[in-house]
Write an enzyme that holds these catalytic residues in place. Sequence first.
Site, PDB file in Angstrom:
ATOM      1  N   ASP A 198     -42.421  26.584 -17.149  1.00 40.04           N
ATOM      2  CA  ASP A 198     -42.728  27.549 -16.089  1.00 40.04           C
ATOM      3  C   ASP A 198     -43.252  28.870 -16.639  1.00 40.04           C
ATOM      4  OD1 ASP A 198     -42.055  25.752 -14.166  1.00 40.04           O
ATOM      5  OD2 ASP A 198     -40.259  26.788 -13.458  1.00 40.04           O
ATOM      6  N   LYS A 236     -30.953  15.563 -13.841  1.00 39.01           N
ATOM      7  CA  LYS A 236     -29.558  15.973 -13.608  1.00 39.01           C
ATOM      8  C   LYS A 236     -29.522  17.497 -13.566  1.00 39.01           C
ATOM      9  CE  LYS A 236     -24.924  16.020 -13.956  1.00 39.01           C
ATOM     10  NZ  LYS A 236     -24.677  17.456 -14.089  1.00 39.01           N
ATOM     11  N   SER A 242     -30.017  17.458 -17.888  1.00 31.13           N
ATOM     12  CA  SER A 242     -29.179  18.644 -17.721  1.00 31.13           C
ATOM     13  C   SER A 242     -29.708  19.840 -18.521  1.00 31.13           C
ATOM     14  CB  SER A 242     -27.736  18.300 -18.102  1.00 31.13           C
ATOM     15  OG  SER A 242     -26.851  19.309 -17.695  1.00 31.13           O
TER      16      SER A 242
END
Length: 437
Positions: free
Chosen positions: A308, A322, A297
């Site tokens: 990224d 998740k 999560s």
Amino acid sequence: MLNKKFLTMGFITTAAALSLLYSTSLFATTPQKPTNEESRLQALAKFTKVLGIVEQYNVDDVTLQELIDKSLQGLMTNLDAHSTFLNKKSFDSLKVQTDGEFGGLGITVGMKDGALTVIAPIEGTPADKAGLKAEDIILKINNKSTLNMTIDDAVNLMRGKVGTPIDITIVRKNEAKPLHVHIIRGNIKIQSVYTKQISDNILYIRVTSFDKKVVEGVKKAINKFKNKDKGIVLDLRNNPGGLLDQAVGLVDLFVDKGPIVSQKGRTESENKVYSATSSATITHMPMVVLINGGSASASEIVTGALQDHKRAVVVGKKSFGKGSVQVILPISEDEAIKLTIARYYLPSGRTIQAVGVTPDIQVEAGEVKTEDNEFMIKEADLKKHLEKELQKDSGKAVTKDTEKEPKDQIITTEQLHKDLQLKEAVDIIKALIITQG
């Protein structure tokens, strides 16, 4: 009574509508597809008819209210693993969890490949002290099978009065037999941020969960050692997640522009983009992020965003996966539904849900065991395999096989050599300090 009245009225209205449709169709020359409203009425009529048949002929006497509750539960759990219907008992339990003090084990669980799985034990809790680990599959709770059990039902079984015992049967990778864990429930008090020094110029920050004090705690640690340290190791292993704003805020400390995470749902009102701000950024020191199968999560959002943006090197094992958003929507004073309304997407547009974040450098924890065993199975065989384990269950007791990390302020060379993932992270940071410094 209100439900029964509504359903009865709905059935009469639907029956009339269907009668009208059938009468009209006798004189129609070209078959026409039903409108959306007509389709809804037909679906409601089918549902009401089945309810009536079951209520009248089922071998056990079941009230209409019980049938409705069972129908809602089945509806929600078939949407996805995290949506559910909360009856009065479940809703009250949720309120206690979020608003008051409760007794529990200190683990976060989720559904993975159809099995109830430990996402991560929280450091210092009864589950952690008893030796439960991320990716342990919970086979039984107090001798009750968890197959086809919802997450909320499992949580309700594990929660209880402080000081009371509970027995958990788990399946662990590379263990030949199921393991029995005896735990005494306790109050769950969590310290979310730990900071230590590695060598002379590396700051080690461990975030165990994303509570409301994470950003403040990390910011304080970085500012304290800003003039001394030249690199950061951010340890998110076994971090089950938590508050989204803390995840966004943590990334914002290290990234000064661009998106951090986006949230996309069915309705436009649920679509949001959270972006970094230069005013919140406090350091550009080289970083390594540590993750494993217990990272889920919010910790996956932090890891994926830093990856990224090419702001950190990610080391460890693939995270849990998740990446969905749930909200609690009350349907009465005593009942509610927990519904998945959106999914998270990382800056590159990739999703976390059921995929997780793959490290740049994959490193096993501790010794790498490669021998085959009966638990190295395909996902499709998992449920069948667990059913077999329930039948032959004669497991042994589990013991904590690793000592808790000491709370002093320095990680020694000896401690570093016991943690292969951390050692790899430190080696990478040292190289980054040389190349970027």
